[in-house]
Each structure stands twice: as structure tokens, then as C-alpha cells.
Design an enzyme around this catalytic site. Structure first.
Site, PDB file in Angstrom:
ATOM      1  N   ASP A  41       0.827  -1.220   0.000  1.00  0.00           N
ATOM      2  CA  ASP A  41       0.000   0.000   0.000  1.00  0.00           C
ATOM      3  C   ASP A  41       0.860   1.269   0.000  1.00  0.00           C
ATOM      4  O   ASP A  41       1.969   1.278   0.532  1.00  0.00           O
ATOM      5  CB  ASP A  41      -0.905  -0.020   1.248  1.00  0.00           C
ATOM      6  CG  ASP A  41      -2.054   0.965   1.118  1.00  0.00           C
ATOM      7  OD1 ASP A  41      -2.380   1.369  -0.010  1.00  0.00           O
ATOM      8  OD2 ASP A  41      -2.624   1.337   2.163  1.00  0.00           O
ATOM      9  N   HIS A  58       2.241   3.114  -8.892  1.00  0.00           N
ATOM     10  CA  HIS A  58       2.125   1.668  -9.144  1.00  0.00           C
ATOM     11  C   HIS A  58       3.359   1.190  -9.916  1.00  0.00           C
ATOM     12  O   HIS A  58       3.934   0.155  -9.610  1.00  0.00           O
ATOM     13  CB  HIS A  58       0.853   1.353  -9.933  1.00  0.00           C
ATOM     14  CG  HIS A  58      -0.412   1.755  -9.226  1.00  0.00           C
ATOM     15  ND1 HIS A  58      -0.634   1.475  -7.901  1.00  0.00           N
ATOM     16  CD2 HIS A  58      -1.516   2.425  -9.658  1.00  0.00           C
ATOM     17  CE1 HIS A  58      -1.819   1.961  -7.553  1.00  0.00           C
ATOM     18  NE2 HIS A  58      -2.376   2.545  -8.590  1.00  0.00           N
ATOM     19  N   LEU A 152       9.758 -21.050  -3.119  1.00  0.00           N
ATOM     20  CA  LEU A 152       8.814 -20.108  -2.509  1.00  0.00           C
ATOM     21  C   LEU A 152       7.513 -20.171  -3.304  1.00  0.00           C
ATOM     22  O   LEU A 152       7.547 -20.167  -4.535  1.00  0.00           O
ATOM     23  CB  LEU A 152       9.372 -18.678  -2.578  1.00  0.00           C
ATOM     24  CG  LEU A 152       8.404 -17.553  -2.214  1.00  0.00           C
ATOM     25  CD1 LEU A 152       8.337 -17.373  -0.699  1.00  0.00           C
ATOM     26  CD2 LEU A 152       8.804 -16.232  -2.852  1.00  0.00           C
TER      27      LEU A 152
HETATM   28  C1  IPE Z   1      -5.669  -2.680  -0.161  1.00  0.00           C
HETATM   29  O1  IPE Z   1      -5.279  -1.366  -0.243  1.00  0.00           O
HETATM   30  C2  IPE Z   1      -5.630  -3.332  -1.501  1.00  0.00           C
HETATM   31  C3  IPE Z   1      -4.322  -3.524  -2.093  1.00  0.00           C
HETATM   32  C4  IPE Z   1      -3.167  -3.143  -1.609  1.00  0.00           C
HETATM   33  C5  IPE Z   1      -4.318  -4.244  -3.349  1.00  0.00           C
HETATM   34  P1  IPE Z   1      -6.316  -0.170  -0.453  1.00  0.00           P
HETATM   35  O2  IPE Z   1      -5.494   1.051  -0.547  1.00  0.00           O
HETATM   36  O3  IPE Z   1      -7.219  -0.462  -1.582  1.00  0.00           O
HETATM   37  O4  IPE Z   1      -7.161  -0.210   0.900  1.00  0.00           O
HETATM   38  P2  IPE Z   1      -7.936   0.946   1.653  1.00  0.00           P
HETATM   39  O5  IPE Z   1      -8.891   1.560   0.670  1.00  0.00           O
HETATM   40  O6  IPE Z   1      -6.921   1.934   2.120  1.00  0.00           O
HETATM   41  O7  IPE Z   1      -8.601   0.259   2.796  1.00  0.00           O
HETATM   42  C1  IPE Z   2      -1.686   0.110  -3.259  1.00  0.00           C
HETATM   43  O1  IPE Z   2      -1.413   1.471  -3.326  1.00  0.00           O
HETATM   44  C2  IPE Z   2      -1.805  -0.525  -4.613  1.00  0.00           C
HETATM   45  C3  IPE Z   2      -3.145  -0.961  -4.971  1.00  0.00           C
HETATM   46  C4  IPE Z   2      -4.219  -0.856  -4.254  1.00  0.00           C
HETATM   47  C5  IPE Z   2      -3.271  -1.603  -6.266  1.00  0.00           C
HETATM   48  P1  IPE Z   2      -2.596   2.512  -3.377  1.00  0.00           P
HETATM   49  O2  IPE Z   2      -2.978   2.708  -4.806  1.00  0.00           O
HETATM   50  O3  IPE Z   2      -3.705   2.080  -2.498  1.00  0.00           O
HETATM   51  O4  IPE Z   2      -1.902   3.805  -2.825  1.00  0.00           O
HETATM   52  P2  IPE Z   2      -2.487   4.810  -1.745  1.00  0.00           P
HETATM   53  O5  IPE Z   2      -2.904   4.004  -0.557  1.00  0.00           O
HETATM   54  O6  IPE Z   2      -3.641   5.492  -2.386  1.00  0.00           O
HETATM   55  O7  IPE Z   2      -1.362   5.727  -1.443  1.00  0.00           O
HETATM   56 MG    MG Z   3      -4.083   2.372  -0.548  1.00  0.00          MG
END
Ligand code: IPE
Ligand code: IPE
Ligand code: MG
Length: 270
Positions: A41, A58, A152
Site C-alpha cells: 500500500d 504503481h 517459494l
Molecule cells: C488494499 O489497499 C488493496 C491492495 C493493496 C491491493 P487499499 O489502498 O485499496 O485499501 P484501503 O482503501 O486503504 O482500505
Molecule cells: C496500493 O497502493 C496498490 C493498490 C491498491 C493496487 P494505493 O494505490 O492504495 O496507494 P495509496 O494508498 O492510495 O497511497
Molecule cells: Mg491504498
């Protein structure tokens, strides 16, 4: 061992696991968590803080992912589950969703041979409905290519949701009841477990989330019932194998009791 030839034009050049020269700490034998799950995240925030659009975050996270996979193999972790796209992520803008679908495919194209070389077995956990057919196909190609590896097991969680995984399992058990194959009294935890997306996946020992958020966001709910949660502030594009090893260090300092208790009155007095 000489590297195998690459099968895809996008494949990255072969790199040994320890291309960064870093080595994991010498943890006691058998103490490394068997199954590590990571909510990758913080990509969007990383990019926006640099004045860039979210998708650049990303893109930057791809290097972190490969570094962490290599670091997990080095550490002797047997199962690594990565949250790549949740069942809730469809709520994002159509542009971001489209980008993420294509990006998941690109990452597989670029790295499946490399992972195969490292002995990584790639698996997919998630739901078919809504997920792009081309993404499913590429996940299946990677599964097929790497099926004999056992260094793994990397489970890519794409269109994954913990609650719906349990609902899907319960629905299949209910079908068995309706068909008279089992009695309701026979339903137990083991039976539900057997109907999860990857029945032989062991329970999560260490659950890591990057970016400072302290929630599970519906990741591996059943499997993490007794996981140790480690939340690190590092945003995913800044995450690397050293961060993974730091999380393992924190995990090793935890006292896992699984509901049990040991009476040690002398220690408490000190
Ligand atoms: C969880 O992160 C999903 C992934 C990392 C794929 P999100 O960024 O979508 O989750 P919330 O919205 O902060 O809970
Ligand atoms: C996690 O990073 C990746 C995915 C959910 C695919 P985010 O896209 O949620 O990044 P933030 O949390 O908005 O910074
Ligand atoms: Mg996120």
C-alpha cells in the site's frame, strides 16, 4: 547454473537473488515465518507527493515487489502472498482500474521467467467475475510455467476479497448439504478451509502492511486469524527486502500464544 532462455520479449535480464549484495540477518533455524502476507500500500500517495499521477506510484512499486520476493527467498520464507488488487479496488477511476489490469499482466510478462529461475511457484487467488480474461490467462500461464517450483510459493491476490472468499466457500458447502452429500452437523473449520481459493495455503504467520495504514482491508481474513500484524510507515515504492527483514525481526520479538498461557509469576514481579 546458467540462466534458462527467456520466453517473452518483455522479460527482464536475469539477476541473481542477491544482486543488491544484501544478506538477511542470521535468524535461529526454523524461526522464520512460514507464510508472509503483504498489503502493498501507498503507491498513490508516493506519486502524488512527487506531483505525479497515481499510476506512476504503481509503476514504481514493481521494483519493490521484485526486491521483496528475492528477499523472501533469501530469508527462507516458504509462502508469500501479495495483495495486488482487491474486490473493492473496482471503486477506483476507470483509468486507474484499466491501468492496474494491464500493469498486472505486464509485471507477469516481465518477471515470470526470472521468478521461475529463482524457483518461485506463482499462484493466483481471487474471483473470476469482473476480472479481465486476459489477466486470468496470464496468471494461468505463470502458474503453469512455475508449477514444479517449491523454493517459494508466491500467491498473487488479484480481485481478491477475504469476505467473499469465505462466502464462496460457504456456498459450496451449502451445495453439498442441499445435494445430501453432507449433514449440517458435519460442517467444521476444516471443511470451510478446504473450500477456500487455495485450500493448502498455510495460515499467515506475519501480516505486513506498508504506508502506515493500520487495517486489513479485507485481506486473507480467514487465513490471518492468528497472524502477527506488523504495520510499517514506508510507502510501497520505497519498500525493499531490508524492510521485509525488519518486519521479520519485529515478528520474532512477538510472543505467539494462540490462546494458551504460561504461568511465570517471578517474571511478572521483576
Ligand atoms: C488494499 O489497499 C488493496 C491492495 C493493496 C491491493 P487499499 O489502498 O485499496 O485499501 P484501503 O482503501 O486503504 O482500505
Ligand atoms: C496500493 O497502493 C496498490 C493498490 C491498491 C493496487 P494505493 O494505490 O492504495 O496507494 P495509496 O494508498 O492510495 O497511497
Ligand atoms: Mg491504498
Amino acid at each position: 547454473m546458467s540462466p534458462k532462455p527467456f520466453t517473452h520479449p518483455d522479460a527482464v535480464p536475469y539477476r541473481p537473488l542477491d544482486w543488491t549484495g544484501q544478506q538477511p540477518p542470521a535468524w535461529p533455524r526454523g524461526s522464520v515465518p512460514q507464510h508472509v502476507a503483504i498489503v502493498m500500500d501507498g503507491n498513490g500517495r508516493w506519486a502524488n507527493r512527487r506531483g505525479l499521477p497515481r499510476i506512476e506510484g504503481h509503476r514504481a512499486g514493481e521494483t519493490s515487489m521484485m526486491d521483496v520476493i528475492a528477499g523472501a527467498v533469501q530469508a527462507g520464507v516458504k509462502h508469500l502472498s501479495l495483495y495486488a488488487f482487491s474486490t473493492e479496488n473496482w471503486r477506483r477511476s476507470p483509468d486507474e482500474v484499466r491501468f492496474l489490469m494491464g500493469f498486472n499482466r505486464e509485471v507477469l510478462h516481465r518477471h515470470r521467467d526470472q521468478m521461475n529461475e529463482w524457483g518461485v511457484r506463482i499462484r493466483w487467488a481471487g474471483r473470476r467475475p469482473k476480472l479481465w480474461g486476459s489477466v486470468i490467462k496470464d496468471l494461468q500461464i505463470a502458474e503453469q510455467l512455475t508449477k514444479d517450483n517449491d523454493t517459494l510459493t508466491l500467491t498473487m491476490c488479484v480481485n481478491y476479497g477475504g469476505r467473499i472468499e469465505i462466502v464462496d466457500a460457504v456456498r459450496r458447502v451449502a451445495e453439498d448439504v442441499a445435494a445430501g452429500r453432507i449433514k449440517p452437523q458435519a460442517i467444521n473449520e476444516k471443511m470451510i478451509r478446504r473450500h477456500l481459493y487455495i485450500p493448502d495455503m498455510p495460515d499467515v504467520d506475519l501480516f505486513i502492511r506498508s504506508s502506515g495504514e493500520q487495517r486489513s482491508s479485507n485481506f486473507l481474513l480467514w487465513e490471518s486469524a492468528y497472524a502477527e500484524y506488523v504495520f510499517l510507515d514506508t510507502l510501497w515504492p520505497d519498500f525493499d527486502r531490508a524492510e521485509l527483514w525488519r518486519a521479520i525481526d519485529i515478528y520474532l520479538d512477538r510472543d505467539r500464544r494462540f490462546g494458551g498461557a504460561v504461568d511465570k509469576p517471578q517474571e511478572t514481579q521483576r
